[in-house]
Motif scaffolding. Structure first.
Motif, PDB file in Angstrom:
ATOM      1  N   GLU A 167       0.831  -1.207   0.000  1.00 35.25           N
ATOM      2  CA  GLU A 167       0.000   0.000   0.000  1.00 35.25           C
ATOM      3  C   GLU A 167       0.864   1.255   0.000  1.00 35.25           C
ATOM      4  O   GLU A 167       1.998   1.245   0.504  1.00 35.25           O
ATOM      5  CB  GLU A 167      -0.915   0.051   1.230  1.00 35.25           C
ATOM      6  N   SER A 168       0.301   2.324  -0.537  1.00 36.24           N
ATOM      7  CA  SER A 168       0.950   3.636  -0.502  1.00 36.24           C
ATOM      8  C   SER A 168      -0.122   4.713  -0.611  1.00 36.24           C
ATOM      9  O   SER A 168      -1.283   4.406  -0.923  1.00 36.24           O
ATOM     10  CB  SER A 168       1.961   3.777  -1.651  1.00 36.24           C
ATOM     11  N   GLY A 169       0.279   5.943  -0.341  1.00 38.89           N
ATOM     12  CA  GLY A 169      -0.631   7.060  -0.546  1.00 38.89           C
ATOM     13  C   GLY A 169      -1.226   7.671   0.705  1.00 38.89           C
ATOM     14  O   GLY A 169      -1.942   8.672   0.630  1.00 38.89           O
ATOM     15  N   GLY A 170      -0.958   7.084   1.851  1.00 36.16           N
ATOM     16  CA  GLY A 170      -1.479   7.655   3.079  1.00 36.16           C
ATOM     17  C   GLY A 170      -0.771   8.944   3.453  1.00 36.16           C
ATOM     18  O   GLY A 170       0.193   9.357   2.810  1.00 36.16           O
ATOM     19  N   GLY A 171      -1.271   9.583   4.500  1.00 39.29           N
ATOM     20  CA  GLY A 171      -0.652  10.821   4.963  1.00 39.29           C
ATOM     21  C   GLY A 171      -1.560  11.595   5.873  1.00 39.29           C
ATOM     22  O   GLY A 171      -2.593  11.091   6.325  1.00 39.29           O
ATOM     23  N   CYS A 178      -2.626   0.150  -3.965  1.00 38.93           N
ATOM     24  CA  CYS A 178      -2.125  -1.143  -3.489  1.00 38.93           C
ATOM     25  C   CYS A 178      -1.636  -1.910  -4.701  1.00 38.93           C
ATOM     26  O   CYS A 178      -2.430  -2.280  -5.574  1.00 38.93           O
ATOM     27  CB  CYS A 178      -3.218  -1.907  -2.775  1.00 38.93           C
ATOM     28  N   ALA A 179      -0.337  -2.127  -4.748  1.00 36.09           N
ATOM     29  CA  ALA A 179       0.268  -2.891  -5.833  1.00 36.09           C
ATOM     30  C   ALA A 179       0.325  -4.364  -5.445  1.00 36.09           C
ATOM     31  O   ALA A 179       0.825  -4.709  -4.367  1.00 36.09           O
ATOM     32  CB  ALA A 179       1.667  -2.365  -6.117  1.00 36.09           C
ATOM     33  N   THR A 208      -1.132   1.495   5.398  1.00 33.88           N
ATOM     34  CA  THR A 208      -0.705   2.871   5.213  1.00 33.88           C
ATOM     35  C   THR A 208      -1.544   3.756   6.130  1.00 33.88           C
ATOM     36  O   THR A 208      -2.763   3.607   6.212  1.00 33.88           O
ATOM     37  CB  THR A 208      -0.805   3.305   3.743  1.00 33.88           C
ATOM     38  N   GLN A 209      -0.880   4.658   6.841  1.00 34.49           N
ATOM     39  CA  GLN A 209      -1.557   5.482   7.838  1.00 34.49           C
ATOM     40  C   GLN A 209      -2.257   6.662   7.171  1.00 34.49           C
ATOM     41  O   GLN A 209      -1.651   7.396   6.380  1.00 34.49           O
ATOM     42  CB  GLN A 209      -0.548   6.010   8.860  1.00 34.49           C
TER      43      GLN A 209
END
Length: 117
Positions: free
Chosen positions: A6-10, A22-23, A111-112
């Protein structure tokens, strides 16, 4: 070997937007439904949205009309996305991508997402 990243949190202000990605790898992505779950501090992990291999979607009531799940089955992409709009402080959580593959549920590392002014 199944992998979900996962990526893209913030950190985002209330009313803002984020797009999670999510790859996926290690399985025939186009054949499987994919889901997003989230877990807030002190709470149980809950289903947020899922998308079938035929692109049917479903959402938990609290995010309907604000979140959109989608997927890209292209071989060089194999990703599932969660577009989150009109974010609220109650959306603060760790968000996980997941797939149920050959009798086992696999999870990404999470991801947070923090919604705060």
């Amino acid at each position: 070997q199944v992998q979900l990243v996962e990526s893209g949190g913030g950190l985002v202000q209330p009313g803002g937007s984020l797009r999670l990605s999510c790859a996926a790898s290690g399985f025939t992505f186009s054949n499987y439904a994919m889901s997003w779950y989230r877990q807030a501090p002190g709470k149980e992990r809950e289903l947020v949205a899922f998308i079938t291999r035929d692109n049917s979607t479903n959402y938990t009531d609290s995010v309907k009309g604000r979140f959109t799940i989608s997927r890209d089955n292209a071989q060089n992409t194999m990703s599932v996305y969660l577009q989150m709009n009109s974010l609220e402080p109650e959306d603060t959580a760790v968000y996980y991508c997941t797939v149920f593959h050959l009798g086992r549920r696999y999870w990404g590392q999470g991801t947070q997402v923090t919604v705060s002014s």
